[in-house]
Design a protein around this motif. Structure first.
Motif, short mmCIF file in Angstrom:
data_model
loop_
_atom_site.label_atom_id
_atom_site.label_comp_id
_atom_site.label_asym_id
_atom_site.label_seq_id
_atom_site.Cartn_x
_atom_site.Cartn_y
_atom_site.Cartn_z
N GLY A 184 12.42 26.19 44.24
CA GLY A 184 11.78 25.49 45.35
C GLY A 184 10.28 25.40 45.15
O GLY A 184 9.66 26.37 44.74
N SER A 185 9.70 24.27 45.45
CA SER A 185 8.26 24.07 45.25
C SER A 185 7.48 24.27 46.54
O SER A 185 6.39 23.74 46.69
CB SER A 185 8.01 22.67 44.69
N TYR A 186 8.01 25.02 47.46
CA TYR A 186 7.34 25.29 48.72
C TYR A 186 7.32 26.79 48.93
O TYR A 186 7.95 27.55 48.19
CB TYR A 186 8.04 24.59 49.89
N THR A 187 6.59 27.23 49.91
CA THR A 187 6.48 28.66 50.21
C THR A 187 7.28 28.95 51.46
O THR A 187 7.24 28.20 52.43
CB THR A 187 5.00 29.05 50.45
N THR A 188 8.01 30.05 51.43
CA THR A 188 8.76 30.47 52.61
C THR A 188 8.56 31.96 52.80
O THR A 188 8.44 32.71 51.84
CB THR A 188 10.26 30.11 52.47
N THR A 189 8.46 32.40 54.05
CA THR A 189 8.34 33.81 54.37
C THR A 189 9.28 34.15 55.52
O THR A 189 9.63 33.28 56.33
CB THR A 189 6.91 34.21 54.78
N VAL A 190 9.67 35.41 55.58
CA VAL A 190 10.49 35.89 56.68
C VAL A 190 9.87 37.18 57.20
O VAL A 190 9.38 38.00 56.41
CB VAL A 190 11.97 36.11 56.26
N THR A 191 9.84 37.33 58.51
CA THR A 191 9.37 38.57 59.13
C THR A 191 10.42 39.04 60.13
O THR A 191 11.17 38.24 60.69
CB THR A 191 8.02 38.39 59.85
#
Length: 186
Positions: free
Chosen positions: A34-41
């Protein structure tokens, strides 16, 4: 965790990828590119406020928050809760009213909360009911791996994010006793 099937990976495929010590992998074991950034909290809430300790039998909400840059994409996830120390015993303290498109499934003696279908791109926060586990459980850790996908029915073009959250067991409640009276035996 392939989202090609849109259903529960632990239930249907026996896949366990939360990043926990007993799973040993995250969604990135299969998904990438994937060429995007993803985060989870993750946050544990009591009456809407974040907490770092739990009380036995207390009612809480575990909040999952996902952020992704670029065009919003659907996602899937898998999470579990266990004692914080080896042998990482299962802590199935999940409530019964889980968010839509999620389920609680058992695999290898652990409960996994996971998507049962895509979590649509307009949803970036999910709240899961959780109950403070029994006395003697001690500190618990939540593990999650989240996979933002490009919906190409392949493991390419996806971006994984994982995290953990450790919650401390609160001490026993203290009750103060006060007695005001006289001793009539002396």
């Amino acid at each position: 965790l392939s989202l090609n099937f849109h259903v529960s990976p632990a239930l249907t495929q026996g896949e366990k990828a939360t990043g926990s010590p007993f799973d040993g992998q995250t969604c990135s074991a299969c998904h990438s590119g994937g060429s995007y950034t993803t985060t989870v909290t993750l946050q544990l809430l009591h009456n809407g406020s974040p907490v770092t300790t739990y009380n036995i039998g207390g009612t809480y909400v575990l909040r999952l928050t996902r952020t992704a840059t670029g065009t919003a994409k659907p996602f899937g996830f898998q999470m579990t809760c266990c004692k914080s120390t080896s042998p990482y015993a299962n802590v199935n303290a999940w409530g019964t009213s889980l968010p839509i498109n999620t389920g609680n499934h058992v695999s290898s003696s652990h409960n996994y909360i996971e998507q049962t279908n895509y979590i649509y791109n307009t949803i970036n926060q999910l709240d899961f009911p959780w109950i403070g586990p029994a006395s003697g459980t001690g500190n618990v850790t939540f593990y999650i791996s989240l996979n933002t996908v490009d919906s190409n029915s392949s493991t390419s073009g996806d971006k994984e994010s994982s995290t953990s959250l450790t919650i401390t067991a609160s001490g026993l409640p203290v009750t103060w006793l006060y007695f005001n009276g006289t001793n009539n035996n002396n």
